[in-house]
Design a protein around this motif. Structure first.
Motif, PDB file in Angstrom:
ATOM      1  N   CYS A 100     -25.631 -29.681 -24.403  1.00 52.26           N
ATOM      2  CA  CYS A 100     -25.106 -30.935 -23.857  1.00 52.26           C
ATOM      3  C   CYS A 100     -24.300 -31.689 -24.911  1.00 52.26           C
ATOM      4  CB  CYS A 100     -26.251 -31.810 -23.351  1.00 52.26           C
ATOM      5  SG  CYS A 100     -27.119 -31.154 -21.908  1.00 52.26           S
ATOM      6  N   ARG A 129     -32.024 -30.163 -17.884  1.00 44.82           N
ATOM      7  CA  ARG A 129     -31.050 -29.773 -16.862  1.00 44.82           C
ATOM      8  C   ARG A 129     -30.390 -31.009 -16.232  1.00 44.82           C
ATOM      9  NH1 ARG A 129     -31.015 -24.725 -14.753  1.00 44.82           N
ATOM     10  NH2 ARG A 129     -29.087 -25.545 -13.829  1.00 44.82           N
ATOM     11  N   VAL A 130     -31.164 -32.076 -16.077  1.00 44.11           N
ATOM     12  CA  VAL A 130     -30.584 -33.331 -15.593  1.00 44.11           C
ATOM     13  C   VAL A 130     -29.548 -33.836 -16.591  1.00 44.11           C
ATOM     14  CG1 VAL A 130     -31.049 -35.758 -15.071  1.00 44.11           C
ATOM     15  CG2 VAL A 130     -32.604 -33.981 -14.239  1.00 44.11           C
ATOM     16  N   LEU A 176     -36.746 -29.410 -17.123  1.00 41.58           N
ATOM     17  CA  LEU A 176     -36.140 -30.104 -15.991  1.00 41.58           C
ATOM     18  C   LEU A 176     -35.319 -31.301 -16.464  1.00 41.58           C
ATOM     19  CD1 LEU A 176     -39.104 -30.038 -13.430  1.00 41.58           C
ATOM     20  CD2 LEU A 176     -37.004 -28.684 -13.358  1.00 41.58           C
ATOM     21  N   GLY A 177     -35.856 -32.024 -17.451  1.00 43.27           N
ATOM     22  CA  GLY A 177     -35.113 -33.157 -17.999  1.00 43.27           C
ATOM     23  C   GLY A 177     -33.818 -32.718 -18.672  1.00 43.27           C
ATOM     24  N   ARG A 180     -26.340 -31.738 -16.338  1.00 45.75           N
ATOM     25  CA  ARG A 180     -25.457 -32.092 -15.218  1.00 45.75           C
ATOM     26  C   ARG A 180     -24.700 -33.380 -15.506  1.00 45.75           C
ATOM     27  NH1 ARG A 180     -29.791 -29.746 -12.191  1.00 45.75           N
ATOM     28  NH2 ARG A 180     -30.887 -31.738 -12.074  1.00 45.75           N
ATOM     29  N   TRP A 181     -25.373 -34.353 -16.133  1.00 43.38           N
ATOM     30  CA  TRP A 181     -24.710 -35.601 -16.502  1.00 43.38           C
ATOM     31  C   TRP A 181     -23.617 -35.342 -17.543  1.00 43.38           C
ATOM     32  CZ3 TRP A 181     -24.015 -38.288 -21.055  1.00 43.38           C
ATOM     33  CH2 TRP A 181     -23.560 -39.600 -20.936  1.00 43.38           C
TER      34      TRP A 181
END
Length: 268
Positions: free
Chosen positions: A169, A253-254, A250-251, A257-258
């Motif tokens: 990210c 992956r959020v 999961l966090g 996407r952001w």
């Protein structure tokens, strides 16, 4: 992932694997490289079992279990989710921009771009290490303990994947941040196989709450071997390590996407 998407992913994986088999010598060499890359862990395990009775209050077999959990979790990460590591080069070359126009999630395209042959070598070493750890352990490996061990390995895989996804990210905004992934890989290899109580408290605290490497293998092994009460954190926190791995992934992956929505291309 829908059933149709799973079938497409499986078909691409099979094609990638067959493509690797076209060059048998290179295929075998990559497997060997994956195994040799873990030679330091093998040497560590050999020295531990032949020269020392334990480390930091842990029996040698219990320490070996830490290394085995970490290695197996790492091997599964490399096999299933590891292509997110090294994304900086793809960003600098503009490859990510081509992924954006295809009808498949970018993250999935990253994971399907090549079959990780070296993971076979990683997993071979990891499986041998785990077999050695279990054979030397005095624990009663009943169904409950074995189930928890499997869940811990999967949780460790997801936690490692979450850490490298966070680095990816950052690389979407600053491609040079990809070097953090190499630093992270070094930290995992250097400290991931030891009981953290042999390290200075400041280092152990950083590897627990700053960069949570302790949740990959140390805390799960502590719970399994009866050291959960003196692991440096409340017993319940050590016991839920696999759950934390899933939540962290999961966090991440959020966050991915952001970050992708705010990606502006290689030229900014």
């Amino acid at each position: 992932m829908s059933l149709r998407a799973f079938r497409v992913a499986w078909r691409i994986t099979r094609l990638n694997f067959r493509a690797q088999l076209e060059y048998r010598s290179e295929f075998l060499m990559m497997i060997a490289i994956g195994a040799v890359w873990q030679v330091s862990v093998i040497v560590f395990a050999t020295v531990l079992l032949t020269r020392f009775t334990g480390m930091g209050g842990w029996q040698s077999a219990d320490v070996l279990l830490i290394a085995a959990i970490r290695m197996l979790a790492h091997g599964l990460f490399v096999l299933f989710l590891g292509r997110v590591h090294g994304i900086g080069q793809h960003i600098q070359e503009g490859v990510i921009d081509t992924y954006l126009v295809r009808p498949m999630p970018v993250y999935r395209q990253l994971q399907l771009r090549v079959f990780p042959t070296n993971a076979i070598g990683d997993l071979t070493v990891a499986a041998g290490l785990m077999a050695g750890a279990l054979s030397r352990s005095d624990l009663d490996w009943n169904a409950g303990r074995i189930t928890y061990l499997i869940v811990c390995v999967l949780g460790g895989m997801l936690l490692e994947a979450s850490l490298f996804t966070v680095v990816a990210c950052a690389s979407l905004r600053f491609p040079a941040a990809d070097y953090w992934g190499r630093w992270l890989e070094e930290l995992l290899g250097t400290f991931g196989s030891y009981p953290l109580n042999v390290l200075p408290k400041a280092v152990g605290g950083f590897l627990t709450f700053g960069l949570p490497l302790a949740f990959v293998a140390y805390f799960p092994a502590a719970v399994l071997t009866g050291h959960g009460g003196d692991s440096g954190v409340p017993y319940w926190l050590a016991a839920v390590s696999p759950l934390l791995g899933a939540v962290a992934y999961l966090g991440s992956r959020v966050l991915w996407r952001w970050s992708l929505r705010h990606y502006t291309g290689v030229n900014g």
